[in-house]
Design an enzyme around this catalytic site. Structure first.
Site, short mmCIF file in Angstrom:
data_model
loop_
_atom_site.label_atom_id
_atom_site.label_comp_id
_atom_site.label_asym_id
_atom_site.label_seq_id
_atom_site.Cartn_x
_atom_site.Cartn_y
_atom_site.Cartn_z
N TYR A 155 2.48 0.36 18.41
CA TYR A 155 1.35 -0.04 17.56
C TYR A 155 0.17 0.91 17.78
O TYR A 155 -0.45 1.38 16.82
CB TYR A 155 0.96 -1.48 17.91
CG TYR A 155 -0.30 -1.95 17.25
CD1 TYR A 155 -0.36 -2.12 15.87
CD2 TYR A 155 -1.44 -2.23 18.00
CE1 TYR A 155 -1.53 -2.56 15.26
CE2 TYR A 155 -2.61 -2.67 17.40
CZ TYR A 155 -2.65 -2.83 16.04
OH TYR A 155 -3.80 -3.27 15.44
N VAL A 161 0.82 -1.22 0.00
CA VAL A 161 0.00 0.00 0.00
C VAL A 161 0.85 1.27 0.00
O VAL A 161 0.33 2.36 -0.19
CB VAL A 161 -1.00 0.06 1.18
CG1 VAL A 161 -2.14 -0.92 0.99
CG2 VAL A 161 -0.33 -0.12 2.51
C1 UD1 Z 1 -4.53 -6.94 21.98
C2 UD1 Z 1 -3.48 -6.88 20.90
C3 UD1 Z 1 -3.53 -5.56 20.19
C4 UD1 Z 1 -4.91 -5.38 19.61
C5 UD1 Z 1 -5.92 -5.46 20.72
C6 UD1 Z 1 -7.33 -5.34 20.18
C7 UD1 Z 1 -1.29 -7.89 20.85
C8 UD1 Z 1 0.04 -8.09 21.54
N1 UD1 Z 1 -2.16 -7.09 21.47
O1 UD1 Z 1 -4.21 -5.99 23.01
O2 UD1 Z 1 -2.58 -5.50 19.15
O3 UD1 Z 1 -5.04 -4.15 18.93
O4 UD1 Z 1 -5.80 -6.70 21.41
O5 UD1 Z 1 -7.60 -6.34 19.26
O6 UD1 Z 1 -1.53 -8.43 19.79
N2 UD1 Z 1 -1.47 -11.99 29.01
C9 UD1 Z 1 -1.40 -13.13 29.79
N3 UD1 Z 1 -0.59 -14.15 29.39
C10 UD1 Z 1 0.14 -14.10 28.23
C11 UD1 Z 1 0.06 -12.93 27.43
C12 UD1 Z 1 -0.77 -11.90 27.84
O7 UD1 Z 1 -2.05 -13.21 30.84
O8 UD1 Z 1 0.84 -15.08 27.93
C13 UD1 Z 1 -2.35 -10.88 29.48
C14 UD1 Z 1 -1.72 -9.50 29.36
O9 UD1 Z 1 -0.92 -9.23 30.48
C15 UD1 Z 1 -2.95 -8.62 29.27
C16 UD1 Z 1 -3.99 -9.50 28.54
O10 UD1 Z 1 -3.50 -10.84 28.63
O11 UD1 Z 1 -3.44 -8.31 30.56
C17 UD1 Z 1 -4.22 -9.15 27.08
O12 UD1 Z 1 -2.98 -9.20 26.40
P1 UD1 Z 1 -2.82 -9.03 24.80
O13 UD1 Z 1 -3.84 -9.83 24.07
O14 UD1 Z 1 -1.41 -9.29 24.47
O15 UD1 Z 1 -2.98 -7.45 24.59
P2 UD1 Z 1 -4.13 -6.38 24.58
O16 UD1 Z 1 -3.60 -5.20 25.33
O17 UD1 Z 1 -5.44 -6.88 25.08
#
Ligand code: UD1
Length: 352
Positions: A175, A53
């Protein structure tokens, strides 16, 4: 209608592609096939053409006769290190700027933009008296001591409340900064051209063909990959942090609704299930449905994480008549045994 779909080979883009074809739309589907997402030797899937893009000439050729653009192409994840900054700026922001200019040249007047709830930063909170409160960023000392919930001025923990689209944008990651900038460019384009933009602020998207765990994956894929490997999902903090998990087929439905119903000049909409869930419950639901090891709540933390972020899906319901059809409960049970997409390369995204 004739739609240009960018990022058509990605997790979300491929679901939108299928849904748009099923709905009878003509889809010009393009994807860069970024090595960090698809592997270095990946070829575009059937019906998808390779396109960057950031390439104005390639866009000019593809935009002829297009009624609306559905822009999903992006470098995702939260950013693993500061070294990722140029990749987010180049693909997400320069890419969107080049696309917007090409749309203006082609006279294409409607954009559906994949945005994210990460543009808000921390969610919305109330203090112990029920008044709105701005949480101070959590300090390392708080996190080390297991004080995960942000505290109000009186030292009492704040409680979360759903965030709506009028909340200020306070991006906290590379991001998130790139997604907020995409929204700003798109809003300015709309003011300059009279075109319409619907920015869909996705909450935590999950579903079949989600990429396996990489440092750039969301937590659902990480838990699901751990279970498949025979490991216990590792839940960070105390597991009560709240998110809204929205199924990828609902995300596709929201995109189709936004494509066919242009709203005001620039309209951001939360796209969420409306049924918040604690991260520990996500892990437990997946583990039970997968018949895998029960989750472990580790107390680990990631310094950039926000504590709670929960959406109000009201505006999307009113504006587009969009309601998520799949509850997190149903969707996570299905996801526990759904196929994941193999990721052939897990390196950091490149930007040149
Ligand atoms: C996620 C995405 C973000 C996206 C958003 C909305 C990633 C890294 N984050 O954000 O790009 O825009 O959703 O769709 O792709 N956690 C655990 N164990 C793990 C990993 C994470 O408990 O192994 C916890 C984290 O500490 C956090 C929660 O899970 O409290 C959500 O984490 P994650 O899905 O990575 O990020 P989001 O901030 O929700």
């Amino acid at each position: 209608m004739r739609v240009l779909l960018t990022g058509a080979a990605g997790f979300i883009g491929s679901h939108i592609h299928r849904a748009a074809l099923d709905a009878g739309h003509e889809v010009v589907a393009v994807d860069l096939m970024l090595a960090a997402a698809h592997g270095s030797a990946a070829v575009p899937p059937p019906g998808v053409a390779r396109l960057d893009v950031r390439d104005p000439d390639a866009l000019d050729a593809r935009l002829r006769g297009i009624d609306a653009v559905c822009h999903q192409a992006a470098v995702v994840g939260a950013g693993v290190s500061a070294l990722d900054a140029p990749a987010y700026a180049s693909h997400n922001d320069l890419g969107t700027a080049v696309l917007l200019a090409a749309m203006a040249r082609a006279g294409c007047r409607h954009l559906v933009l994949a945005s994210s709830m990460v543009v808000y930063g921390e969610g919305r909170y109330l203090d112990s008296k029920g008044d709105p409160a701005e949480p101070a960023p959590r300090t390392r000392a708080d996190l080390e001591a297991g004080r995960f919930d942000p505290l109000g001025p009186d030292g009492e923990p704040l409680t979360w409340t759903p965030i709506d689209e009028d909340a200020p944008l306070r991006p906290r990651s590379l991001y998130a900064a790139s997604k907020a900038a995409q929204e700003h460019y798109a809003a300015a384009w709309s003011a300059a051209t009279g075109g319409t933009v619907t920015a869909l602020r996705y909450h935590n998207v999950y579903g079949p063909d989600m990429p396996r765990d990489t440092p750039y994956s969301g937590v659902a894929a990480i838990f699901r990959s751990a279970l498949e490997a025979g490991d216990a999902p590792r839940v960070f903090e105390d597991g009560t942090q709240a998110r809204d998990f929205v199924h990828v087929r609902d995300i596709a439905a929201a995109n189709l609704a936004a494509l066919t119903q242009p709203l005001g000049p620039f309209t951001p909409l939360n796209i969420a299930s409306g049924q918040p869930i604690a991260i520990a419950d996500v892990a437990a639901t997946l583990a039970t449905a997968h018949r895998g090891k029960p989750p472990i709540v580790t107390g680990e933390y990631r310094s950039g994480d926000v504590r709670h972020i929960v959406a109000s899906p009201e505006r999307a319901r009113r504006a587009l008549d969009f309601r998520a059809a799949i509850t997190p409960e149903q969707g996570l049970i299905e996801f526990a045994s759904a196929p994941l997409r193999a990721v052939a390369a897990t390196g950091a995204p490149t930007w040149r």
